[in-house]
Motif scaffolding. Structure first.
Motif, PDB file in Angstrom:
ATOM      1  N   LEU A 202       0.822  -1.217   0.000  1.00 31.77           N
ATOM      2  CA  LEU A 202       0.000   0.000   0.000  1.00 31.77           C
ATOM      3  C   LEU A 202       0.852   1.263   0.000  1.00 31.77           C
ATOM      4  O   LEU A 202       0.559   2.230  -0.722  1.00 31.77           O
ATOM      5  CB  LEU A 202      -0.908  -0.003   1.243  1.00 31.77           C
ATOM      6  CG  LEU A 202      -1.771   1.246   1.463  1.00 31.77           C
ATOM      7  CD1 LEU A 202      -2.858   1.333   0.409  1.00 31.77           C
ATOM      8  CD2 LEU A 202      -2.387   1.210   2.865  1.00 31.77           C
ATOM      9  N   CYS A 203       1.921   1.258   0.778  1.00 27.72           N
ATOM     10  CA  CYS A 203       2.672   2.495   1.030  1.00 27.72           C
ATOM     11  C   CYS A 203       3.865   2.708   0.102  1.00 27.72           C
ATOM     12  O   CYS A 203       4.357   3.840  -0.001  1.00 27.72           O
ATOM     13  CB  CYS A 203       3.164   2.517   2.481  1.00 27.72           C
ATOM     14  SG  CYS A 203       1.834   2.534   3.712  1.00 27.72           S
ATOM     15  N   LEU A 204       4.353   1.655  -0.525  1.00 26.99           N
ATOM     16  CA  LEU A 204       5.569   1.776  -1.327  1.00 26.99           C
ATOM     17  C   LEU A 204       5.256   1.742  -2.815  1.00 26.99           C
ATOM     18  O   LEU A 204       4.322   1.073  -3.255  1.00 26.99           O
ATOM     19  CB  LEU A 204       6.544   0.655  -0.981  1.00 26.99           C
ATOM     20  CG  LEU A 204       7.016   0.625   0.472  1.00 26.99           C
ATOM     21  CD1 LEU A 204       7.825  -0.638   0.731  1.00 26.99           C
ATOM     22  CD2 LEU A 204       7.848   1.859   0.805  1.00 26.99           C
ATOM     23  N   ASP A 205       6.062   2.431  -3.598  1.00 23.87           N
ATOM     24  CA  ASP A 205       5.827   2.555  -5.028  1.00 23.87           C
ATOM     25  C   ASP A 205       6.594   1.508  -5.831  1.00 23.87           C
ATOM     26  O   ASP A 205       7.568   0.917  -5.373  1.00 23.87           O
ATOM     27  CB  ASP A 205       6.267   3.945  -5.516  1.00 23.87           C
ATOM     28  CG  ASP A 205       5.346   5.041  -4.998  1.00 23.87           C
ATOM     29  OD1 ASP A 205       4.173   4.732  -4.765  1.00 23.87           O
ATOM     30  OD2 ASP A 205       5.819   6.172  -4.827  1.00 23.87           O
ATOM     31  N   LYS A 206       6.112   1.319  -7.044  1.00 21.57           N
ATOM     32  CA  LYS A 206       6.817   0.581  -8.093  1.00 21.57           C
ATOM     33  C   LYS A 206       7.173  -0.833  -7.653  1.00 21.57           C
ATOM     34  O   LYS A 206       6.374  -1.545  -7.079  1.00 21.57           O
ATOM     35  CB  LYS A 206       8.040   1.378  -8.550  1.00 21.57           C
ATOM     36  CG  LYS A 206       7.656   2.762  -9.105  1.00 21.57           C
ATOM     37  CD  LYS A 206       8.872   3.552  -9.495  1.00 21.57           C
ATOM     38  CE  LYS A 206       8.448   4.947  -9.988  1.00 21.57           C
ATOM     39  NZ  LYS A 206       9.591   5.812 -10.281  1.00 21.57           N
ATOM     40  N   GLU A 207       8.419  -1.241  -7.930  1.00 22.35           N
ATOM     41  CA  GLU A 207       8.796  -2.641  -7.738  1.00 22.35           C
ATOM     42  C   GLU A 207       9.232  -2.973  -6.318  1.00 22.35           C
ATOM     43  O   GLU A 207       9.392  -4.140  -5.981  1.00 22.35           O
ATOM     44  CB  GLU A 207       9.930  -3.008  -8.707  1.00 22.35           C
ATOM     45  CG  GLU A 207       9.462  -3.312 -10.111  1.00 22.35           C
ATOM     46  CD  GLU A 207       8.492  -4.491 -10.155  1.00 22.35           C
ATOM     47  OE1 GLU A 207       8.849  -5.580  -9.695  1.00 22.35           O
ATOM     48  OE2 GLU A 207       7.365  -4.306 -10.642  1.00 22.35           O
ATOM     49  N   ILE A 208       9.457  -1.967  -5.497  1.00 18.10           N
ATOM     50  CA  ILE A 208      10.029  -2.235  -4.171  1.00 18.10           C
ATOM     51  C   ILE A 208       9.213  -3.248  -3.367  1.00 18.10           C
ATOM     52  O   ILE A 208       9.775  -4.207  -2.832  1.00 18.10           O
ATOM     53  CB  ILE A 208      10.224  -0.922  -3.373  1.00 18.10           C
ATOM     54  CG1 ILE A 208      11.276  -0.054  -4.072  1.00 18.10           C
ATOM     55  CG2 ILE A 208      10.658  -1.217  -1.939  1.00 18.10           C
ATOM     56  CD1 ILE A 208      11.438   1.321  -3.467  1.00 18.10           C
ATOM     57  N   PRO A 209       7.880  -3.111  -3.261  1.00 16.64           N
ATOM     58  CA  PRO A 209       7.154  -4.065  -2.424  1.00 16.64           C
ATOM     59  C   PRO A 209       7.203  -5.502  -2.940  1.00 16.64           C
ATOM     60  O   PRO A 209       7.108  -6.449  -2.163  1.00 16.64           O
ATOM     61  CB  PRO A 209       5.718  -3.525  -2.423  1.00 16.64           C
ATOM     62  CG  PRO A 209       5.638  -2.606  -3.589  1.00 16.64           C
ATOM     63  CD  PRO A 209       7.008  -2.043  -3.769  1.00 16.64           C
ATOM     64  N   HIS A 210       7.393  -5.693  -4.253  1.00 19.14           N
ATOM     65  CA  HIS A 210       7.478  -7.063  -4.783  1.00 19.14           C
ATOM     66  C   HIS A 210       8.793  -7.727  -4.400  1.00 19.14           C
ATOM     67  O   HIS A 210       8.909  -8.949  -4.441  1.00 19.14           O
ATOM     68  CB  HIS A 210       7.292  -7.046  -6.298  1.00 19.14           C
ATOM     69  CG  HIS A 210       5.907  -6.674  -6.715  1.00 19.14           C
ATOM     70  ND1 HIS A 210       4.790  -7.357  -6.272  1.00 19.14           N
ATOM     71  CD2 HIS A 210       5.443  -5.680  -7.496  1.00 19.14           C
ATOM     72  CE1 HIS A 210       3.707  -6.807  -6.780  1.00 19.14           C
ATOM     73  NE2 HIS A 210       4.074  -5.774  -7.518  1.00 19.14           N
ATOM     74  N   GLY A 211       9.788  -6.925  -4.024  1.00 19.58           N
ATOM     75  CA  GLY A 211      11.054  -7.464  -3.560  1.00 19.58           C
ATOM     76  C   GLY A 211      11.127  -7.590  -2.054  1.00 19.58           C
ATOM     77  O   GLY A 211      12.209  -7.758  -1.504  1.00 19.58           O
ATOM     78  N   HIS A 248      14.047   9.745   8.958  1.00 16.97           N
ATOM     79  CA  HIS A 248      13.840   9.670  10.411  1.00 16.97           C
ATOM     80  C   HIS A 248      12.898   8.520  10.803  1.00 16.97           C
ATOM     81  O   HIS A 248      12.209   8.588  11.828  1.00 16.97           O
ATOM     82  CB  HIS A 248      13.295  10.988  10.960  1.00 16.97           C
ATOM     83  CG  HIS A 248      14.140  12.183  10.633  1.00 16.97           C
ATOM     84  ND1 HIS A 248      15.476  12.266  10.923  1.00 16.97           N
ATOM     85  CD2 HIS A 248      13.824  13.351  10.002  1.00 16.97           C
ATOM     86  CE1 HIS A 248      15.965  13.418  10.514  1.00 16.97           C
ATOM     87  NE2 HIS A 248      14.988  14.100   9.941  1.00 16.97           N
ATOM     88  N   GLY A 249      12.839   7.461   9.951  1.00 21.60           N
ATOM     89  CA  GLY A 249      12.002   6.294  10.266  1.00 21.60           C
ATOM     90  C   GLY A 249      10.525   6.491  10.016  1.00 21.60           C
ATOM     91  O   GLY A 249       9.705   5.650  10.417  1.00 21.60           O
ATOM     92  N   ALA A 250      10.153   7.559   9.293  1.00 23.25           N
ATOM     93  CA  ALA A 250       8.733   7.908   9.142  1.00 23.25           C
ATOM     94  C   ALA A 250       7.948   6.859   8.349  1.00 23.25           C
ATOM     95  O   ALA A 250       6.809   6.520   8.704  1.00 23.25           O
ATOM     96  CB  ALA A 250       8.600   9.277   8.472  1.00 23.25           C
ATOM     97  N   MET A 251       8.537   6.349   7.265  1.00 18.31           N
ATOM     98  CA  MET A 251       7.799   5.387   6.438  1.00 18.31           C
ATOM     99  C   MET A 251       7.575   4.078   7.179  1.00 18.31           C
ATOM    100  O   MET A 251       6.478   3.504   7.165  1.00 18.31           O
ATOM    101  CB  MET A 251       8.545   5.130   5.123  1.00 18.31           C
ATOM    102  CG  MET A 251       7.854   4.113   4.206  1.00 18.31           C
ATOM    103  SD  MET A 251       6.138   4.547   3.798  1.00 18.31           S
ATOM    104  CE  MET A 251       6.427   5.852   2.590  1.00 18.31           C
ATOM    105  N   LEU A 252       8.613   3.583   7.855  1.00 17.19           N
ATOM    106  CA  LEU A 252       8.465   2.333   8.609  1.00 17.19           C
ATOM    107  C   LEU A 252       7.438   2.499   9.728  1.00 17.19           C
ATOM    108  O   LEU A 252       6.653   1.582   9.999  1.00 17.19           O
ATOM    109  CB  LEU A 252       9.820   1.900   9.185  1.00 17.19           C
ATOM    110  CG  LEU A 252       9.829   0.547   9.910  1.00 17.19           C
ATOM    111  CD1 LEU A 252       9.365  -0.579   9.001  1.00 17.19           C
ATOM    112  CD2 LEU A 252      11.223   0.252  10.461  1.00 17.19           C
TER     113      LEU A 252
END
Length: 298
Positions: A202-211, A248-252
């Protein structure tokens, strides 16, 4: 009403057609993760629905695609295995008046296995009713073996009662396989891991979440009822790790907060969630890594 019949149903279709949304809608609880990205579902997931004396076991499968990695090979094998020893196949398609390659492939497999098949046209809330007629015509022309063609919307619930009634025709006399109240065959720790992976999608773009992959290293309950969950998020590159953690760890923190909220709804308890991000280069291409993260053929 006691259960006297069971129906094993494979839910199949191309990626992002709404298989997991439909399984969740029928079961009445979120057991399969949902996103608008292809290949969200990696494992076969059983959803369990008891209605009118019948226990429906719904197998939500990964979307059919051309494999490009060891993980992709595994996902395609899951689909093939799901099309054997079932009472009925439910082919889910979008309201498009064209039968695409993935649909033709699945129809061919279903026909070869000689499985009764119901066609469900999903997302009817996105088109005018008249637009469904050419869709039905296109699929009837592709194969005249569908036992029924039912327009539905997993999003609004339209047509789902008709669909269940049709699926019930393929139920066989037999014992109840899952106890009352159980909505999935997935262990709780696996479901919470999948909920975290959903938030990555949901939060990450493009190919990153598939990896990415999630491993639950800790899953324990305190005397107070609070459940401690420790999760490792694996990614393939150092640059991806930085993006997942964020400034600063915001996305995690955002990913973890959203995941914890869904975990608490699913578990009905307070969750204390800790997450870490680690790098496993090219894990999707390594059969041993794929197996170690829970994606197994058996």
């Amino acid at each position: 009403m006691s259960i006297t019949k069971t129906a094993m149903i494979t839910v199949c279709g191309r990626p992002n057609v709404g298989k997991s949304s439909l399984t969740n809608a029928l079961v009445g609880e979120k057991i399969a993760i949902v996103s608008n990205k292809a290949q969200t579902t990696r494992n076969r997931i059983y959803g369990v629905l008891n209605r009118d004396g019948t226990q429906f076991i719904l197998m939500d499968t990964p979307g059919l695609h051309r494999p490009k990695s060891a993980l992709g090979d595994y996902m395609v094998k899951v689909i093939a295995a799901s099309l054997s020893d079932v009472d009925c196949a439910l082919l889910l398609v979008e309201p498009i008046a064209h039968v695409g390659g993935p649909e033709k492939d699945l129809i061919g497999r279903i026909r070869d296995e000689k499985i009764p098949c119901i066609l469900a046209i999903n997302k009817i809330d996105t088109v005018e009713p008249a637009a469904l007629l050419p869709v039905i015509a296109a699929y009837n022309e592709a194969w005249d073996g569908f036992r029924a063609i039912i327009p539905i919307s997993a999003h609004t619930g339209s047509g789902l009662d008709d669909l269940v009634a049709e699926l019930g025709k393929f139920a066989e006399e037999g014992p109840q396989l899952f106890p009352d109240g159980q909505t999935s065959d997935q262990p709780e720790r696996q479901v919470v891991g999948e909920l975290l992976r959903e938030k990555l999608l949901l939060c990450l773009d493009k190919e990153i979440p598939h990896g990415t992959a999630v491993e639950i290293e800790k899953f324990s309950e305190r005397d107070s009822g609070v459940i401690d969950v420790g999760a490792v998020i694996y990614c393939e590159k150092a640059s991806h790790k930085g993006i997942i953690i964020g400034k600063h760890g915001a996305m995690l923190k955002k990913i973890s907060t959203l995941a914890r909220q869904d975990m608490e709804k699913f578990m009905g308890a307070q969750i204390y969630l800790e997450t870490w991000v680690k790098i496993k280069e090219n894990w999707r291409d390594n059969v041993n890594y794929v197996r170690s993260l829970g994606y197994r053929d058996e």
